[in-house]
Design a protein around this motif. Sequence first.
Motif, PDB file in Angstrom:
ATOM      1  N   SER A  56       0.837  -1.195   0.000  1.00 37.36           N
ATOM      2  CA  SER A  56       0.000   0.000   0.000  1.00 37.36           C
ATOM      3  C   SER A  56       0.872   1.244   0.000  1.00 37.36           C
ATOM      4  O   SER A  56       0.523   2.247  -0.629  1.00 37.36           O
ATOM      5  CB  SER A  56      -0.914   0.024   1.213  1.00 37.36           C
ATOM      6  N   GLY A  57       1.997   1.157   0.695  1.00 34.69           N
ATOM      7  CA  GLY A  57       2.929   2.269   0.697  1.00 34.69           C
ATOM      8  C   GLY A  57       3.396   2.572  -0.700  1.00 34.69           C
ATOM      9  O   GLY A  57       3.494   3.727  -1.115  1.00 34.69           O
ATOM     10  N   PHE A  58       3.626   1.508  -1.445  1.00 34.38           N
ATOM     11  CA  PHE A  58       4.090   1.653  -2.817  1.00 34.38           C
ATOM     12  C   PHE A  58       3.076   2.423  -3.656  1.00 34.38           C
ATOM     13  O   PHE A  58       3.425   3.176  -4.555  1.00 34.38           O
ATOM     14  CB  PHE A  58       4.331   0.260  -3.395  1.00 34.38           C
ATOM     15  N   PHE A  59       1.787   2.222  -3.346  1.00 35.33           N
ATOM     16  CA  PHE A  59       0.747   2.905  -4.107  1.00 35.33           C
ATOM     17  C   PHE A  59       0.303   4.208  -3.436  1.00 35.33           C
ATOM     18  O   PHE A  59      -0.687   4.805  -3.846  1.00 35.33           O
ATOM     19  CB  PHE A  59      -0.469   1.987  -4.283  1.00 35.33           C
ATOM     20  N   GLY A  60       1.003   4.560  -2.376  1.00 33.60           N
ATOM     21  CA  GLY A  60       0.703   5.835  -1.732  1.00 33.60           C
ATOM     22  C   GLY A  60      -0.583   5.853  -0.942  1.00 33.60           C
ATOM     23  O   GLY A  60      -1.181   6.912  -0.742  1.00 33.60           O
ATOM     24  N   LEU A  61      -1.033   4.686  -0.496  1.00 30.57           N
ATOM     25  CA  LEU A  61      -2.277   4.639   0.275  1.00 30.57           C
ATOM     26  C   LEU A  61      -1.926   4.765   1.760  1.00 30.57           C
ATOM     27  O   LEU A  61      -1.892   3.784   2.501  1.00 30.57           O
ATOM     28  CB  LEU A  61      -3.016   3.328  -0.004  1.00 30.57           C
ATOM     29  N   THR A  62      -1.705   5.983   2.187  1.00 29.21           N
ATOM     30  CA  THR A  62      -1.117   6.193   3.511  1.00 29.21           C
ATOM     31  C   THR A  62      -2.008   5.699   4.640  1.00 29.21           C
ATOM     32  O   THR A  62      -1.513   5.197   5.648  1.00 29.21           O
ATOM     33  CB  THR A  62      -0.816   7.676   3.719  1.00 29.21           C
ATOM     34  N   ALA A  63      -3.302   5.862   4.486  1.00 36.18           N
ATOM     35  CA  ALA A  63      -4.198   5.450   5.567  1.00 36.18           C
ATOM     36  C   ALA A  63      -4.040   3.952   5.829  1.00 36.18           C
ATOM     37  O   ALA A  63      -3.952   3.510   6.976  1.00 36.18           O
ATOM     38  CB  ALA A  63      -5.635   5.786   5.204  1.00 36.18           C
ATOM     39  N   ILE A  64      -4.023   3.179   4.754  1.00 31.96           N
ATOM     40  CA  ILE A  64      -3.888   1.733   4.900  1.00 31.96           C
ATOM     41  C   ILE A  64      -2.539   1.421   5.558  1.00 31.96           C
ATOM     42  O   ILE A  64      -2.444   0.566   6.443  1.00 31.96           O
ATOM     43  CB  ILE A  64      -4.010   1.041   3.519  1.00 31.96           C
ATOM     44  N   VAL A  65      -1.520   2.131   5.125  1.00 27.11           N
ATOM     45  CA  VAL A  65      -0.195   1.899   5.681  1.00 27.11           C
ATOM     46  C   VAL A  65      -0.207   2.124   7.186  1.00 27.11           C
ATOM     47  O   VAL A  65       0.257   1.295   7.953  1.00 27.11           O
ATOM     48  CB  VAL A  65       0.832   2.839   5.018  1.00 27.11           C
TER      49      VAL A  65
END
Lengths: 626, 167
Positions: A56-65
């Motif tokens: 998720s970090g790779f896709f910039g989904l910070t909340a999930i991270v």
Amino acid sequence: MERDDVLEYLLEARETLENIEKDLLRFEKSTLDGSLVDRELLDTLFRHFHTVKGSSGFFGLTAIVKMAHAAENLLDYLRKNPEAQDSDTLEYLITALDYLNELVTHEETSPTGGDFFSERQTEFLNKLNQKNESIRISLTHAQEESITKPSSQEFGLFTNESTTEIPKEEFGLFTDDPKPKIVEEFGLFSTEENQSPNEEFGLFYKPKDVIQKETVSKQEDNSKNDKKAIVKKDIRIDTEKLDSLLDIVGEIVITEPMVTDHPDITKLKLENFHKTALQLKKLIRNLQDITLSLRMVPIAGVFSRMERLVRDTAKKTGKQVELLISGEETEIDKSIIEEMYDPLVHIIRNAIDHGLETPEERKEAGKQTQGNIQLTATQSGKEVWIEVRDDGKGLSRDRILNKAMSLGLTSPAEAEILQDQEVWEFLFHPGFSTAKEVTDLSGRGVGLDVVRKNVTTLKGFVDVFSVYGQGTTFLIRVPLTLAIIEGLVVRKSDTYFILPSVDVKESLYLSNEPINELYKNNHSFQYRTNQISIVDINLLFGKDSDLNDQRTLKEKYVIVTESHEKQMGIVFDEILGSQSIVIKPISPIFKNINGLAGCTILGNGHAGLILDVRKLINNHLTSVTI
Amino acid sequence: MSQTLKSWDLNAEEDTMKDLYLCFSLEDRDYAFEVRHLTEILALPAITTIPGTAPFLRGVINIRGKIIPVMDVRLRFDIPFKAYHDRTCVLLIELDGLPLGLIVDKVNDVVRIPVENIDLAPKIGESRSSRFIYATGRVGESVKILINLQRLLTQEESHLIKDIPGN
């Protein structure tokens, strides 16, 4: 970042989250008796959360991270301090999972910046971080005391490696640095506010170069294994592509007899041609079987989703429930499986809420305090049977009859003579609920009638069996696949019809049998020991019956059809035989057609109409009584 | 690349299709609709009648593995039924992604009717078949009746279909 890539990733993430749910439930089960959770399970859970975080970090989904990171930390703590696990931490993990699911869904449908979109989420994250914080402090104390014990130093992804040669080894994803501050601060995205200066950004915290090398090689080994497993599992195919493949194969199946039995060559003596034609026939049959099986997936996916449902419902109702699943490897058409979810949810909820007794009641009745729900799938011919069996209190005939009478569905006199099976049928009546009060779980107006409707659209059946005091069983029967059915092809003047083989009881040739006309458009004939209604297609579709003009069925065929133990004879001019039928939908232009299940193309190039026999019988027998 | 080519094609098609109308006859009247709706013209194949539907929906036909409903335009316009003959045609059209075959007596030709030659139909009451007509188009000395294909299938027709017991 391409949107498609994100979507594909989210699908993957969803799979991982499903695995997490499964493992968390296993976690809960295995610790119910107060025992500690399996180390391996903790590692797996940790790895799953970590995967979600990393990608998720790779896709910039910070909340999930952030969420995954917090859950990961909690798990990390549990690994070191297994004695600290309690229902509270488990609840935290499960809630985190729910939020992750929510975030993934949100990202799929309405992508934003990848951040939290509701107060509750940030609130929960803060709570989770606080929890981590508080346990970290206790951990520091605990660690100070136990720091001399070398055994507590060994943890991480590769515990069974012979890495003990370097006792102070710090490598890999999970540093076991005794200073917990640093333990908390690693990973792609640190959520900590006061970042310590010596924080290493990146996946691997690497205090020593030599060890780093070792780590990398091990990491590669591991990922290789992972890859192999994925390749074996499956590949994702666009359903549209799959559908068009099915369509084309369907066409080939239909065209094959058009070519090999072409009228131009039937009179010729072509021995070799027939040999190759036979070979082709066989190959096409194989091709058809394989393409159909492409759509088949094991029912396990839906079944495992019930675990969570049972857990939550049991908690809410304060009942003890064990879900026993079997036959989850049974394969069934993907589109059917998706439609099975809602009916199953409803039935299982009902079983827990209404069927099972409270632990006290069960004790009184001499049963184990824990109720059982058996969820079973079996393949039976061309159908899959899904059974939900509970060992609860069973259906109350009196209560159902009272309710039925209050709704005016039956009269006291009639109620006396009704069979149990007929009484249970009332449950499927719209607006019928025996729940005394509307609860959070049931009685919200969505009744078993909706379940039956859903299953009926799949050409399936729902039946209920019950023994008072011993339990209730719901049996859902659905066809293996929707795309192809076995059918009997018949002709009435110049129109070809197909009757699904499951509905056909017998076909008869009647030359001079008398038929009885009770009044206009209402005929019956002697079938075995019964007089059953006999109709022709005109009558079924709202016109006058042809049978009005004839007293006998001269050189006609009668197909005796059956649905729900009601029988009806339908008259046709000719029977062409039984064959596999590829179902195609009828254009929406034809509104109000009740009684046709679809169209198909026959070997002779004509379009054929597939009759919905169950509907026809129901419609006819409610408008006419013998 | 392919994307731009496609949109260019579309424009070109729009341009060449502009103002073009397909003319067909029923009885002695000439009707026309925009050519861009047309996919194919076929000789009438075997029709499988569907019981229980409106009479103007004659049934379905099999066009190369696709099952397509057919409508008798005469019946739709309340013109008495005429037996099909070897010149009876099916005009295959597509409306909002829905394929449909129109059975007509005779297909004439494709004509260009520029906008300035189109006069919106005068409102002469709300007769049943005038609903399908939206304008008239002058082509030389003759007048073509321009029909609104969407109207052929509108929702209001559903209750014209004979009620079936149990519905």
